[in-house]
Design a protein around this motif. Structure first.
Motif, PDB file in Angstrom:
ATOM      1  N   THR A  72      38.905  83.917  38.098  1.00  0.00           N
ATOM      2  CA  THR A  72      39.037  83.753  36.705  1.00  0.00           C
ATOM      3  C   THR A  72      40.390  84.356  36.484  1.00  0.00           C
ATOM      4  N   PHE A  73      41.197  83.533  35.796  1.00  0.00           N
ATOM      5  CA  PHE A  73      42.685  83.891  35.202  1.00  0.00           C
ATOM      6  C   PHE A  73      42.377  84.601  33.806  1.00  0.00           C
ATOM      7  N   ASN A 130      38.880  74.163  36.392  1.00  0.00           N
ATOM      8  CA  ASN A 130      37.655  73.143  36.135  1.00  0.00           C
ATOM      9  C   ASN A 130      36.572  74.112  35.809  1.00  0.00           C
ATOM     10  N   SER A 131      36.837  75.378  34.854  1.00  0.00           N
ATOM     11  CA  SER A 131      35.635  76.070  34.536  1.00  0.00           C
ATOM     12  C   SER A 131      36.258  77.035  33.394  1.00  0.00           C
ATOM     13  N   ARG A 138      40.264  82.932  28.708  1.00  0.00           N
ATOM     14  CA  ARG A 138      40.380  82.791  30.189  1.00  0.00           C
ATOM     15  C   ARG A 138      40.306  81.347  30.557  1.00  0.00           C
ATOM     16  N   ARG A 139      40.563  81.201  31.800  1.00  0.00           N
ATOM     17  CA  ARG A 139      40.314  79.981  32.493  1.00  0.00           C
ATOM     18  C   ARG A 139      39.871  80.137  33.797  1.00  0.00           C
ATOM     19  N   ALA A 140      39.013  79.158  34.613  1.00  0.00           N
ATOM     20  CA  ALA A 140      38.524  79.568  35.665  1.00  0.00           C
ATOM     21  C   ALA A 140      38.703  78.441  36.815  1.00  0.00           C
TER      22      ALA A 140
END
Length: 133
Positions: free
Chosen positions: A77-78, A92-93, A100-102
């Motif tokens: 997770t960024f 993709n999550s 956030r993006r993961a």
């Protein structure tokens, strides 16, 4: 999804991450180890942390990303992922939020290492620019 191995541990963050990888002993440990190595190659100044009772964290002027392991995925997770360019569509999550993006990696999946390294470099640059302002 329940995280495996959330027990309290002692040692340096790097030692705790090593222990977590060894404890997993399966594809998840291999995947986490490979992603960790890629992060460290991309940013030799990255700082490893161990937070929230069992989450691997990589930081440089702020959190870059976290690494969590679940039964069926390794989740990276960024922290500021929504602000990063992702032309190869690795995220993709956690796509619905504003911050956030993961990236969820499942058994047998491979990642575009060049694109992942670009995300790491961009996250570091964003952290550094945020720190200056």
């Amino acid at each position: 999804m329940k995280k495996a191995g959330n027990a309290e541990r002692t040692g340096s963050p790097s030692q705790l991450i090593d222990a977590r990888i060894e404890e997993l002993g399966d594809w998840r440990g291999e995947t986490l180890a490979a992603m960790r190595a890629l992060i460290k190659r991309t940013d030799p100044d990255v700082v490893e942390e161990w937070k929230w009772r069992g989450v691997s964290v990589w930081s440089h002027a702020g959190i870059i990303c976290t690494g969590e392991t679940y039964k069926n995925v390794v989740k990276l997770t960024f922290a500021k992922g929504a602000r990063l360019e992702d032309p190869k569509r690795l995220f993709n999550s956690s796509l619905d939020g504003n911050v956030r993006r993961a990236i969820d990696l499942r058994e047998g999946e491979r990642i575009d290492e060049k694109a992942f390294a670009a995300l790491i470099r961009e996250a570091v640059a964003l952290n550094e620019s945020s720190r200056r302002t």
